[in-house]
Scaffold this active site. Sequence first.
Site, PDB file in Angstrom:
ATOM      1  N   PHE A   1     -89.997 -37.271  42.673  1.00  0.00           N
ATOM      2  CA  PHE A   1     -90.738 -36.504  43.668  1.00  0.00           C
ATOM      3  C   PHE A   1     -91.447 -37.425  44.637  1.00  0.00           C
ATOM      4  O   PHE A   1     -91.984 -38.456  44.247  1.00  0.00           O
ATOM      5  CB  PHE A   1     -91.803 -35.635  42.986  1.00  0.00           C
ATOM      6  CG  PHE A   1     -91.232 -34.538  42.162  1.00  0.00           C
ATOM      7  CD1 PHE A   1     -90.947 -33.308  42.719  1.00  0.00           C
ATOM      8  CD2 PHE A   1     -90.977 -34.734  40.816  1.00  0.00           C
ATOM      9  CE1 PHE A   1     -90.412 -32.287  41.949  1.00  0.00           C
ATOM     10  CE2 PHE A   1     -90.441 -33.726  40.040  1.00  0.00           C
ATOM     11  CZ  PHE A   1     -90.168 -32.494  40.600  1.00  0.00           C
ATOM     12  N   ASP A   2     -91.460 -37.012  45.876  1.00  0.00           N
ATOM     13  CA  ASP A   2     -92.329 -37.643  46.850  1.00  0.00           C
ATOM     14  C   ASP A   2     -93.710 -37.036  46.609  1.00  0.00           C
ATOM     15  O   ASP A   2     -93.815 -35.920  46.124  1.00  0.00           O
ATOM     16  CB  ASP A   2     -91.810 -37.285  48.251  1.00  0.00           C
ATOM     17  CG  ASP A   2     -92.834 -37.556  49.306  1.00  0.00           C
ATOM     18  OD1 ASP A   2     -93.333 -38.684  49.341  1.00  0.00           O
ATOM     19  OD2 ASP A   2     -93.135 -36.626  50.084  1.00  0.00           O
ATOM     20  N   LYS A   3     -94.789 -37.786  46.877  1.00  0.00           N
ATOM     21  CA  LYS A   3     -96.107 -37.215  46.600  1.00  0.00           C
ATOM     22  C   LYS A   3     -96.585 -36.292  47.717  1.00  0.00           C
ATOM     23  O   LYS A   3     -96.648 -35.073  47.539  1.00  0.00           O
ATOM     24  CB  LYS A   3     -97.156 -38.319  46.376  1.00  0.00           C
ATOM     25  CG  LYS A   3     -98.538 -37.730  46.058  1.00  0.00           C
ATOM     26  CD  LYS A   3     -99.574 -38.795  45.806  1.00  0.00           C
ATOM     27  CE  LYS A   3    -100.136 -39.403  47.081  1.00  0.00           C
ATOM     28  NZ  LYS A   3    -101.032 -38.518  47.832  1.00  0.00           N
ATOM     29  N   THR A   4     -96.869 -36.905  48.875  1.00  0.00           N
ATOM     30  CA  THR A   4     -97.510 -36.138  49.934  1.00  0.00           C
ATOM     31  C   THR A   4     -96.583 -35.052  50.472  1.00  0.00           C
ATOM     32  O   THR A   4     -95.470 -35.333  50.903  1.00  0.00           O
ATOM     33  CB  THR A   4     -97.919 -37.073  51.082  1.00  0.00           C
ATOM     34  OG1 THR A   4     -98.535 -38.219  50.498  1.00  0.00           O
ATOM     35  CG2 THR A   4     -98.883 -36.396  52.022  1.00  0.00           C
TER      36      THR A   4
END
Lengths: 617, 73
Positions: A308-311
Amino acid sequence: MIEYINKNKNMFTASSGILTAIGFASGLFGNVEIKNMLLLAASITGGIPIMLKAFQALRLRVFSIELLVIIAIAGALFIGEYTESSVVAFLFLFGAYLEARTLEKTRSSLKELMDLAPLEAEVLREGKAVTIPVEEVEIGDRVVLRSGSKVPVDGKILVGKAYINEAAVTGESVPASKSEGDWVYSGTLVDNGYIEFEAERIGDDTTFAKIIELVEEAQESKTSAEKFLNKFARYYTPAVIILSVIVYLITRNIRLSITFLVVACPGALVIGAPVSNVAGIGNGAKHGVLIKGGEVMERLSKVNAAVFDKTGTLTRGCPEVSSIAAFNGWNENELLGLAASAETISEHHLGQAIIKEAEARGIELSPVSNGEIIKGSGISVYAGNHKLLLGNRKLIKDNSISIPEDVLKSADKKEKDGNTVVFAAVDGKIAGLFAIMDQIREDAKSALENLRRNGIKKIVMLTGDNSQTARLIASQLNIDEVYAELMPQDKVGQVKKLKKEGYVVAMAGDGINDAPSIAAADIGFAMGKSGTDVSMETADVVLMADKLSQLSHAYVLSKATIKNMKQNTYFAVAVVFILLMGVLSGNVHLASGMFIHEASVLLVILNAMRLIGYKSA
Amino acid sequence: MTKAEFRLETLTCPACVSKIDTAVSNLEGVQSVKVLFNSSKVKVEFDNTKIDAEKIENTIKKLGYPVLSSKVS
């Protein structure tokens, strides 16, 4: 003539059924002659539409199932088995009728979606509101929406405010509040309110039209198993004819060889996999998850590592005020009002978060003067007769304002919790703190747990953000590995590394910077709410409402779909095997063989239909 | 290049797909054919100086598949 027969196929089916029934009845009364006459008539009535289909296919050099059946019927008539020939003809037609009806049900999700397509639009032309068919709406038209009306095309709101149910596009049925500047999408429904908007995307370019097209194409794209079966079926049918001839040559038993023809029809085997797939993709579309085809479905079900990407993916992507602390006799809302008014001069995202919080609390902003932006530290503003400073520690220090011990402690604590702290000083004294955080999406935790429960072995987070915030979020969500302060190419590297370790990797991200790693992963998830064509086209799975719960639904759904497909395939193979055994041992005859064959086809369709209402949670 | 989309009555056998595909792509002027089994649609790209949508529609009808509606763009 041909058209007439095709159109009235149901009538032929019914007549052959009735004739067969009366034939049997008269047989019971001992009228053998009449019985045979009626059954012969039933075989012919039922045989006509079957023969027609077989002939039409043969003309195009396609060996169809109908060809097998019609040879069997002719064979049975030839040896005087009128009972068998009439039952076979009727069962085959009746089975086809039931299959068509149930198949329609497995496709119903897509049809439900298409029924949501708007038909007409109310537009302003020369100052007057006129209602026109949706095809006649042109780009630039000013479209009017009232409570209960359907949004005809895509566009941006010019005036008005409304609650809109966007279930058709996002699968999310809680109405969204929309006002000036927001996009509205074709196919969605105005719950209440009044809006005028400018048409920007019409016809096949609307998001809704694109979704329909994507789902349609997805349902056609086949799994590797299906592709194999299709190829197999092409040679299978002629092979069965040849085999039955061989059976006849060896045994000199016409009965046995035509029974062989009927039971070897590849019905359930050919239809079993595609119906599961269609029902699965349809279920996804209804929940706002576009899974692009059978192959994607297959790969998705094998995924065991999620990145997953965070932002914007695990977090909401827009910073919000998480808490306010007021000191020195100030009250929270008063201070917030003052700070928000001051921040109107800045475009910094932290300032925007403060303004949003004030708006959410219904606090009115007042005019400010002599605003000054101090790069890298904050702003200085006069509001009313107060001088206000808003910014980081540096700003406060540079203005030689002392920070009391308790304020300092509170700020440290907030920062440790993952917040960014904005200090506020009024007339040279510290008045308060704003703790601002990019909050975790509320469904993130349950979605990740759901993924883990269903077979994801490793969850990884990648972010360009600093490692302290990253670690904090990772520990809250029980993420296995975190890599922070990454550039886009580093993210691709991490995805590739996981693949090399033998994982089947899914990657979910939103922004353009994630596009390369989404492409590098085995399965790419894209958030589609922003409606960017690029993300919808490049990703394997599009989440229309940007929800992580949709992501876990897609994953669990893919597992259920593939399982369903396997059940159908194994079942169909088993049925063919048992039937062949039965024929060779003399226990299965022409009519009973046809019955079992048709029943097995219906069973695989019914099994696939279970997927339509499948829920993952 | 003209595009046409025909909506048919529900297709039930995967074999229908290859029947329609072969017949329509054999017509002169037809560039590409896509038969969508699950949505029961036929998408055709053709050269409108050599053939028109009506002729394609008739071919499909003659094969025994009633055409419910058509869209030419």
